[in-house]
Design an enzyme around this catalytic site. Structure first.
Site, short mmCIF file in Angstrom:
data_model
loop_
_atom_site.label_atom_id
_atom_site.label_comp_id
_atom_site.label_asym_id
_atom_site.label_seq_id
_atom_site.Cartn_x
_atom_site.Cartn_y
_atom_site.Cartn_z
N ASP A 115 -5.17 -21.69 -13.83
CA ASP A 115 -5.78 -23.02 -13.65
C ASP A 115 -4.85 -24.02 -12.95
OD1 ASP A 115 -7.80 -21.89 -15.08
OD2 ASP A 115 -7.85 -23.41 -16.65
N ASN A 162 -7.02 -9.25 -11.81
CA ASN A 162 -7.34 -7.89 -11.38
C ASN A 162 -7.56 -7.82 -9.87
OD1 ASN A 162 -7.83 -6.27 -14.08
ND2 ASN A 162 -8.74 -8.28 -14.34
N GLU A 182 -11.82 -15.29 -12.48
CA GLU A 182 -11.08 -14.24 -13.19
C GLU A 182 -9.58 -14.44 -13.04
OE1 GLU A 182 -9.12 -10.28 -12.66
OE2 GLU A 182 -9.40 -11.98 -11.32
N GLY A 222 -7.50 -14.15 -10.70
CA GLY A 222 -6.69 -13.26 -9.86
C GLY A 222 -6.01 -12.13 -10.61
N ASP A 276 -16.52 -17.01 -16.18
CA ASP A 276 -15.11 -17.01 -16.59
C ASP A 276 -14.71 -15.66 -17.20
OD1 ASP A 276 -12.62 -18.20 -16.94
OD2 ASP A 276 -13.44 -20.00 -17.90
C1 GLA Z 1 -10.79 -21.44 -17.84
C2 GLA Z 1 -11.13 -21.74 -16.39
C3 GLA Z 1 -11.20 -23.24 -16.20
C4 GLA Z 1 -12.25 -23.82 -17.14
C5 GLA Z 1 -11.93 -23.45 -18.57
C6 GLA Z 1 -13.06 -23.83 -19.52
O1 GLA Z 1 -9.50 -21.87 -18.16
O2 GLA Z 1 -10.19 -21.16 -15.53
O3 GLA Z 1 -11.50 -23.56 -14.85
O4 GLA Z 1 -13.50 -23.33 -16.76
O5 GLA Z 1 -11.72 -22.04 -18.71
O6 GLA Z 1 -12.81 -23.47 -20.82
#
Ligand code: GLA
Length: 422
Positions: A220, A202, A198, A200, A165
């Protein structure tokens, strides 16, 4: 359509883009770490599995993860191609005096090696999560400064998949941070699918091909077909919002390096037709299929969506090409995806909430994909049609397709050439 030309062109596109990217990164890679690379031959079709985040967030423990493995191994999903059981954020405990990470002892008292062994004993694979920053999005220990140690630990546990992440990384260079973890995984020696998360920010599609096996293209997902949720400091997007953002990116994806429109929300609260449309479009996008619902308590209609082998075959097609919008009529988008062997997948997606009548005059249409050089001249070539959701034959392209697509739903067909015989 001439099958050989189309596949040959696809391979040329893949090698041209790969060579351009590889040459661009070569100088930098050579001075950083001679010999480091991502593991070859991994993820040649989009990864399929389950992840804890979308349904459970931080409410995870080893019993839950074992139960998910039990469910996947026995409910038909493993048989349909799903293999990874992935723990997302919030599994971490403390680092020890030497800096090695340990799982939270209350949530995972038996340890990660035992859990990996259990998952492997079911014929499945084990995935884990970390973050390029000092802390994960959930506030637990990230991998910054511990990349090689963590990669070694994962390899010792028997990890097969790492989602990595991007929280707390504002001062970091994304390509550099992900290259460091890629090199660490390679040095640890266990082939681990590397899933770049990441969001998107960068433009990872421009640099992540030689680094990871997939990269998230957007923020997300949320279990909603057409919406966005503004949390002020971050946003969540619905199915259509994510799908639209990925439309211009199809030239960057292919075997071993996929665009990732985020994990599935099938079974997490949308209607069955929305779940079906979501799943169909992720397959048209050759997306990783990482289910995110409770596999232990699934209504039959949810399992029927997740385990539809004909639709999954569109996602897992070995050409590895994403589909594209060919034309639009009011709320309905007509998508095509070239498949190996000269077949095509076709999807009529109704973005609207009300049913829409459609007619598609195949014989007047000439589908031509600039990227793959695959084409379908319906005026001279006839294809048989199979409805991938009803599993029924649906005639042929010699006759105009006339039907109605319900709101937030799809008509999904597979086209197989019947004449002229070549
Ligand atoms: C980010 C990711 C998610 C999940 C959360 C966990 O938001 O994009 O898919 O993994 O962190 O904290």
């Amino acid at each position: 359509m001439e099958k050989r030309n189309c596949i040959g062109a696809r391979q040329r596109v893949f090698w041209n883009t790969t060579m351009t990217r590889t040459l661009g990164l070569l100088t930098c890679a050579l001075c950083l770490s001679a010999g480091a690379q991502k593991f070859p031959q991994l993820d040649l079709t989009p990864q399929m599995g389950w992840n804890s985040w979308n349904k459970f967030q931080g409410n995870i423990n080893e019993d839950l993860i074992r139960q998910m493995a039990d469910a996947m191994a026995t409910n038909g999903m493993k048989d349909a191609g799903y293999q990874y059981i992935n723990i997302d954020d919030c599994w971490q405990g403390d680092r020890d005096a030497q800096g090695f990470i340990h799982p939270n002892p209350q949530k995972f008292p038996s340890g990660m090696k035992a859990l990996a062994d259990y998952i492997h004993s079911k014929g499945l694979k084990f995935g884990i999560y970390s973050d390029a920053g000092a802390k994960t999005c959930g506030g637990y220990a990230g991998s910054r400064g511990h990349e090689y140690q963590d990669a070694l630990t994962y390899a010792q546990w028997g990890v097969d998949y790492l989602k990595y992440d991007w929280c707390g990384c504002e001062d970091m260079n994304a390509a550099g941070a992900y290259t460091t973890m890629r090199d660490a995984l390679y040095a640890a020696g266990r082939p681990i699918v590397f899933s770049i998360c990441e969001w998107g920010q960068n433009k990872p599609w421009l640099w992540a091909g030689p680094i990871g096996n997939s990269w998230r293209t957007t923020t997300d997902i949320t279990p909603c077909f057409d919406c966005d949720v503004d949390h002020k400091t971050w946003q969540q997007w619905g199915v259509l919002q994510i799908m639209d953002a990925q439309k211009p990116l199809r030239q960057y994806a292919g075997p071993g390096h996929w665009n990732d429109p985020d994990m599935l929300e099938v079974g997490n609260g949308m209607s069955t037709n929305e779940d079906r449309a979501h799943f169909s479009m992720w397959c048209m996008l050759a997306a990783p299929l990482i289910s995110g619902n409770d596999l232990r308590n699934m209504p039959p209609e949810t399992l029927q969506v997740l385990a539809n082998k004909d639709v999954i075959a569109v996602d897992q097609d070995t050409l590895g090409l994403e589909g594209f919008v060919y034309s639009t009529n009011q709320n309905v988008e007509f998508w095509f995806k070239p498949l190996s062997g000269g077949d095509w997948a076709f999807c009529a997606l109704n973005r609207g909430t009300t049913p829409q009548k459609i007619s598609f005059h195949w014989k007047r249409e000439n589908v031509s994909d600039d990227l793959s050089k695959c084409d379908a001249h319906f005026g001279t070539i006839t294809y048989a049609l199979r409805n991938l959701w009803t599993k029924q034959d649906a005639g042929a392209t010699s006759r105009t397709l006339r039907t109605e697509v319900p709101g937030h739903d799809v008509l999904m067909l597979r086209l197989t050439k019947i004449s002229p015989r070549s």
